[in-house]
Motif scaffolding. Structure first.
Motif, PDB file in Angstrom:
ATOM      1  N   UNK A  31      46.254  62.731  -9.704  1.00  0.00           N
ATOM      2  CA  UNK A  31      47.598  62.323 -10.112  1.00  0.00           C
ATOM      3  C   UNK A  31      48.175  61.204  -9.264  1.00  0.00           C
ATOM      4  N   UNK A  32      47.553  60.897  -8.149  1.00  0.00           N
ATOM      5  CA  UNK A  32      47.903  59.715  -7.379  1.00  0.00           C
ATOM      6  C   UNK A  32      46.615  59.131  -6.815  1.00  0.00           C
ATOM      7  N   UNK A  33      46.684  57.967  -6.225  1.00  0.00           N
ATOM      8  CA  UNK A  33      45.473  57.320  -5.711  1.00  0.00           C
ATOM      9  C   UNK A  33      44.884  58.137  -4.565  1.00  0.00           C
ATOM     10  N   UNK A  55      38.980  53.125  -8.703  1.00  0.00           N
ATOM     11  CA  UNK A  55      37.879  52.172  -8.813  1.00  0.00           C
ATOM     12  C   UNK A  55      36.881  52.650  -9.871  1.00  0.00           C
ATOM     13  N   UNK A  56      36.727  51.943 -10.979  1.00  0.00           N
ATOM     14  CA  UNK A  56      35.826  52.378 -12.056  1.00  0.00           C
ATOM     15  C   UNK A  56      34.393  52.614 -11.599  1.00  0.00           C
ATOM     16  N   UNK A  88      41.347  52.879   7.302  1.00  0.00           N
ATOM     17  CA  UNK A  88      40.811  52.510   5.990  1.00  0.00           C
ATOM     18  C   UNK A  88      41.885  52.621   4.917  1.00  0.00           C
ATOM     19  N   UNK A  89      42.750  53.617   5.056  1.00  0.00           N
ATOM     20  CA  UNK A  89      43.824  53.818   4.073  1.00  0.00           C
ATOM     21  C   UNK A  89      44.787  52.642   4.073  1.00  0.00           C
ATOM     22  N   UNK A  90      45.145  52.154   5.258  1.00  0.00           N
ATOM     23  CA  UNK A  90      46.062  51.020   5.355  1.00  0.00           C
ATOM     24  C   UNK A  90      45.429  49.758   4.759  1.00  0.00           C
ATOM     25  N   UNK A  91      44.139  49.548   5.041  1.00  0.00           N
ATOM     26  CA  UNK A  91      43.442  48.376   4.494  1.00  0.00           C
ATOM     27  C   UNK A  91      43.468  48.414   2.964  1.00  0.00           C
ATOM     28  N   UNK A  92      43.180  49.588   2.388  1.00  0.00           N
ATOM     29  CA  UNK A  92      43.178  49.712   0.936  1.00  0.00           C
ATOM     30  C   UNK A  92      44.585  49.578   0.370  1.00  0.00           C
ATOM     31  N   UNK A  93      45.582  50.072   1.094  1.00  0.00           N
ATOM     32  CA  UNK A  93      46.964  49.970   0.642  1.00  0.00           C
ATOM     33  C   UNK A  93      47.410  48.515   0.580  1.00  0.00           C
ATOM     34  N   UNK A  94      47.002  47.726   1.572  1.00  0.00           N
ATOM     35  CA  UNK A  94      47.338  46.309   1.574  1.00  0.00           C
ATOM     36  C   UNK A  94      46.684  45.589   0.400  1.00  0.00           C
ATOM     37  N   UNK A 152      45.989  46.946  -2.464  1.00  0.00           N
ATOM     38  CA  UNK A 152      46.626  47.404  -3.693  1.00  0.00           C
ATOM     39  C   UNK A 152      48.036  46.850  -3.868  1.00  0.00           C
ATOM     40  N   UNK A 153      48.817  46.837  -2.785  1.00  0.00           N
ATOM     41  CA  UNK A 153      50.241  46.517  -2.893  1.00  0.00           C
ATOM     42  C   UNK A 153      50.638  45.204  -2.226  1.00  0.00           C
TER      43      UNK A 153
END
Length: 282
Positions: free
Chosen positions: A165-167, A187-188, A238-244, A246-247
């Protein structure tokens, strides 16, 4: 029997910390609702470390956050509604998947609250950790590989990793390529796996469990995975890198990083149970 003062103190501390975390997250969300600019929106990230049975600490903390959210708003708010991205490895990955799992009756709502998932997790612990004869690790892993598989199938069934329900992002380490694998629900290329397979992979700690061999649903990709803790420990970076990604980097980020604690002193089971018996007789 006398009340345990340390337990009471721990509960109070959890309540205070959960309230502080909730107020920070909630206030940023309210500010985002008042803003017309996406750039002013605060992005909330939850990072969950590994630690085996220590996952109960993370779930207890998240349970308090949900309770405080209900007190503040008068309605039930789930963890997946408070965060834009949840990252985890090892047991943290299982918790991330569990708290974002859609309900069978209402796919727009989570199947478990943090409190409910804590209860489920505690019930599954004897199933997960089924001892096998290993001669102190010399003859193989300490626990049977059938335990985690059985527990994961019970919790997640045939749900695929594109349904949270969320990333959600969960990391593990692939022994075949000798590289970290990060599964991303958005990510497909990664959502052609069952959640049960991914959680088994990220939780396969060496010496405790055998590596988890898994293949994508379409049989195009296969891995031989071990515990996500070997991919770098705390998944917050890793979460922060992916967040950047994405947003965008110009966003305001808030991250709540939870660990599973550590043992500073062990208590022999026989000694503790004897002491409890004496207190009951008082």
């Amino acid at each position: 029997m006398r009340n345990d003062p340390y337990k009471s103190l721990l509960v109070r501390l959890l309540n205070i910390l959960a309230l502080i975390a909730l107020l920070t997250i909630w206030s940023s969300g309210q500010a985002a609702n008042r803003s017309d600019s996406v750039k002013k929106r605060s992005i909330n990230v939850l990072s969950l470390d590994g630690g085996g049975t220590g996952g109960v600490i993370e779930l207890a903390f998240l349970s308090e956050i949900e309770k405080e959210a209900e007190k503040q708003t008068g309605k039930k708010i789930s963890i997946c509604e408070l965060f834009d991205l949840i990252a985890g490895n090892s047991i943290g990955g299982t918790i991330a998947a569990g708290l974002t799992l859609p309900s069978k009756d209402n796919p727009s709502k989570p199947r478990f609250t943090a409190t409910e998932f804590l209860k489920e997790f505690e019930e599954q612990l004897p199933i997960i950790f089924q001892s096998r004869f290993s001669f102190w690790g010399l003859l193989g892993p300490k626990y049977k590989r059938s335990g985690p598989k059985q527990a994961a199938e019970h919790l997640f069934g045939n749900t695929t990793f594109d349904q949270p329900l969320t990333r959600v992002m969960i990391s593990a380490f692939d022994l075949e390529s000798n590289k970290t694998v990060i599964f991303k629900s958005w990510n497909p290329a990664r959502n052609c796996f069952y959640i049960a397979d991914i959680t088994n992979g990220t939780g396969s700690a060496p010496t405790y469990f055998e590596p988890h061999v898994m293949t994508s649903i379409d049989n195009s990709v296969s891995y031989r995975l071990i515990d996500g803790e070997f991919s770098g420990g705390n998944p917050s970076q890793s979460a922060i890198i992916e967040t950047e990604k994405l947003f965008g980097r110009d966003q305001d980020f808030q991250i709540l990083s939870l660990g599973t604690g550590y043992v500073i002193k062990s208590y022999p089971h026989k000694k503790v149970t004897t002491q409890v018996g004496k207190e009951k007789s008082v």
